[in-house]
Design an enzyme around this catalytic site. Structure first.
Site, PDB file in Angstrom:
ATOM      1  CB  SER A 122      73.483  -4.618  49.896  1.00 47.42           C
ATOM      2  OG  SER A 122      74.044  -3.835  50.908  1.00 47.42           O
ATOM      3  CG  HIS A 143      72.650  -7.513  54.512  1.00 46.05           C
ATOM      4  ND1 HIS A 143      71.375  -7.206  54.113  1.00 46.05           N
ATOM      5  CD2 HIS A 143      73.413  -6.447  54.161  1.00 46.05           C
ATOM      6  CE1 HIS A 143      71.373  -6.022  53.538  1.00 46.05           C
ATOM      7  NE2 HIS A 143      72.595  -5.539  53.560  1.00 46.05           N
ATOM      8  CD  GLU A 155      68.065  -9.315  54.385  1.00 39.25           C
ATOM      9  OE1 GLU A 155      66.935  -9.372  53.895  1.00 39.25           O
ATOM     10  OE2 GLU A 155      69.026  -8.760  53.801  1.00 39.25           O
ATOM     11  CG  ASN A 194      69.000  -3.880  50.323  1.00 33.78           C
ATOM     12  OD1 ASN A 194      68.479  -2.844  50.715  1.00 33.78           O
ATOM     13  ND2 ASN A 194      70.171  -4.290  50.757  1.00 33.78           N
TER      14      ASN A 194
HETATM   15  P1  NAI Z   1      81.398   3.042  53.246  1.00 33.68           P
HETATM   16  O1  NAI Z   1      81.726   3.689  51.944  1.00 33.68           O
HETATM   17  O2  NAI Z   1      80.890   3.878  54.373  1.00 33.68           O
HETATM   18  O3  NAI Z   1      82.682   2.259  53.819  1.00 33.68           O
HETATM   19  C1  NAI Z   1      83.476   1.387  53.070  1.00 33.68           C
HETATM   20  C2  NAI Z   1      84.862   1.333  53.728  1.00 33.68           C
HETATM   21  O4  NAI Z   1      85.620   0.265  53.166  1.00 33.68           O
HETATM   22  C3  NAI Z   1      85.691   2.610  53.520  1.00 33.68           C
HETATM   23  O5  NAI Z   1      86.164   3.068  54.783  1.00 33.68           O
HETATM   24  C4  NAI Z   1      86.834   2.159  52.615  1.00 33.68           C
HETATM   25  O6  NAI Z   1      88.033   2.865  52.846  1.00 33.68           O
HETATM   26  C5  NAI Z   1      86.952   0.690  53.023  1.00 33.68           C
HETATM   27  N1  NAI Z   1      87.620  -0.157  52.036  1.00 33.68           N
HETATM   28  C6  NAI Z   1      87.492  -0.143  50.689  1.00 33.68           C
HETATM   29  N2  NAI Z   1      88.266  -1.129  50.148  1.00 33.68           N
HETATM   30  C7  NAI Z   1      88.881  -1.752  51.177  1.00 33.68           C
HETATM   31  C8  NAI Z   1      89.804  -2.842  51.273  1.00 33.68           C
HETATM   32  N3  NAI Z   1      90.227  -3.473  50.187  1.00 33.68           N
HETATM   33  N4  NAI Z   1      90.210  -3.230  52.504  1.00 33.68           N
HETATM   34  C9  NAI Z   1      89.783  -2.583  53.613  1.00 33.68           C
HETATM   35  N5  NAI Z   1      88.894  -1.550  53.585  1.00 33.68           N
HETATM   36  C10 NAI Z   1      88.466  -1.147  52.386  1.00 33.68           C
HETATM   37  O7  NAI Z   1      80.369   1.872  52.887  1.00 33.68           O
HETATM   38  P2  NAI Z   1      79.248   1.195  53.829  1.00 33.68           P
HETATM   39  O8  NAI Z   1      77.983   1.943  53.727  1.00 33.68           O
HETATM   40  O9  NAI Z   1      79.848   0.928  55.162  1.00 33.68           O
HETATM   41  O10 NAI Z   1      79.016  -0.190  53.045  1.00 33.68           O
HETATM   42  C11 NAI Z   1      79.927  -1.265  53.164  1.00 33.68           C
HETATM   43  C12 NAI Z   1      79.260  -2.557  52.737  1.00 33.68           C
HETATM   44  O11 NAI Z   1      78.078  -2.765  53.536  1.00 33.68           O
HETATM   45  C13 NAI Z   1      78.793  -2.603  51.271  1.00 33.68           C
HETATM   46  O12 NAI Z   1      78.974  -3.924  50.800  1.00 33.68           O
HETATM   47  C14 NAI Z   1      77.300  -2.265  51.375  1.00 33.68           C
HETATM   48  O13 NAI Z   1      76.561  -2.825  50.321  1.00 33.68           O
HETATM   49  C15 NAI Z   1      76.950  -2.950  52.692  1.00 33.68           C
HETATM   50  N6  NAI Z   1      75.774  -2.407  53.385  1.00 33.68           N
HETATM   51  C16 NAI Z   1      75.559  -1.058  53.438  1.00 33.68           C
HETATM   52  C17 NAI Z   1      74.452  -0.568  54.111  1.00 33.68           C
HETATM   53  C18 NAI Z   1      74.195   0.904  54.189  1.00 33.68           C
HETATM   54  O14 NAI Z   1      73.084   1.294  54.633  1.00 33.68           O
HETATM   55  N7  NAI Z   1      75.117   1.753  53.823  1.00 33.68           N
HETATM   56  C19 NAI Z   1      73.493  -1.460  54.777  1.00 33.68           C
HETATM   57  C20 NAI Z   1      73.867  -2.849  54.738  1.00 33.68           C
HETATM   58  C21 NAI Z   1      74.955  -3.299  54.028  1.00 33.68           C
END
Ligand code: NAI
Length: 287
Positions: A122, A143, A155, A194
């Protein structure tokens, strides 16, 4: 010759990664989804199953489509299993150091020199992730928005080093294959959505912190007064308070604008692991 993308890899089976895997599989693509542990990969799989069941209930897809989509997704804890992918989308936690490391590793693993390495970040500069690889022209931000199967927008963020061919292939994937709508943004923290949304969410958190109004009243104000589908505190819970904090920190580091500074209440809630919907409690409680 660059071929149409058929084999997709997704790193991180959290809220976003599981959504990206689901929409890719529903579009007929072969998907490998990785996470750090079997538990996290299984949690992603079960999130996808529930989301596909909802799509069947809402008559968006049939039962056969659901089963076929599920079969197209393989989960693993090994990054090496992404070696034959034509596009990999990273969706791990919003942490520059960890993401950079993953990009450097991924670059070593992928066989196809034309493969695209994308990030769903993000706010972290795409140029920094690109610089960790030997293929910076094939690194781009793709994104998505949460929930991925529902929200139409993607995006596209080419960095200063991304080739036009990569941007075009990413656009074809998002629109032609997934049926999304795209906007292009420069490689600046927060991109378009964002950069506008996060200061608003932070203002709402400051209002609650300062005792102006309760979370419910702030949310009702925006839902009933401005016809927003969801108020800012409920939306913050849905995004994840750790993610909002990380995004705010990146934007503050980039622009030094106080409207991006995370309020202490947000920091304390993250410290206390009150992360919103994903942890069961944030500004609201979730069953
Ligand atoms: P989340 O916390 O739900 O999931 C992250 C996942 O990545 C977890 O399952 C974790 O175990 C895994 N993980 C961590 N390190 C890892 C590695 N080295 N290798 C493999 N897996 C690994 O987070 P979420 O919400 O899915 O966000 C993920 C990304 O998406 C972030 O960069 C966030 O900024 C972006 N994002 C989030 C949005 C949202 O509304 N939550 C919207 C758009 C983008």
């Amino acid at each position: 010759m660059v071929t149409e993308i058929q084999r997709v890899g997704v790193i991180g089976a959290g809220q976003m990664g599981s959504g990206i895997a689901e929409v890719s599989a529903r579009a007929g693509l072969d998907v490998v989804l990785t996470d750090v542990s079997d538990e996290a990969a299984e949690a992603g799989r079960s999130r996808i199953r529930k989301s596909l069941d909802r799509a069947v209930q809402n008559q968006k897809i049939g039962e056969a489509d659901r089963d076929a989509a599920q079969e197209r997704i393989r989960t693993t804890t090994s990054l090496n299993e992404l070696h034959d992918r034509e596009l990999v989308i990273e969706a791990i936690a919003e942490n520059e150091e960890v993401k950079t490391k993953v990009f450097a590793e991924l670059d070593q693993v992928i066989d196809d020199p034309e493969a695209i390495l994308a990030s769903n970040t993000s706010s972290i500069p795409i140029a920094k992730l690109a610089a960790a690889t030997k293929r910076p022209d094939r690194v781009i931000g793709i994104h998505f928005f949460n929930p991925v199967p529902v929200l139409k927008l993607v995006e596209l963020i080419p960095s200063l080093l991304t080739s036009e061919q990569t941007t075009q292939r990413a656009a074809d994937f998002a629109t032609g294959r997934l049926g999304k709508e795209t906007v292009r943004a420069q490689d600046r923290a927060g991109f378009v959505v964002n950069a506008l949304l996060v200061p608003y969410l932070l203002s709402a958190i400051r209002m609650v912190e300062g005792g102006f109004a309760t979370a419910e009243d702030v949310d009702n104000g925006m839902v009933l007064g401005c016809a927003h589908p969801m108020g800012p505190l409920r939306l913050s819970d849905m995004v994840g308070l750790d993610t909002i904090k990380a995004v705010a920190d990146s934007m503050y580091a980039e622009y030094k604008d106080p409207s991006y500074a995370a309020p202490p209440l947000l920091q304390r809630m993250v410290d206390a692991k009150l992360l919103g919907k994903k942890s069961g409690k944030g500004f609201y409680e979730y069953g």
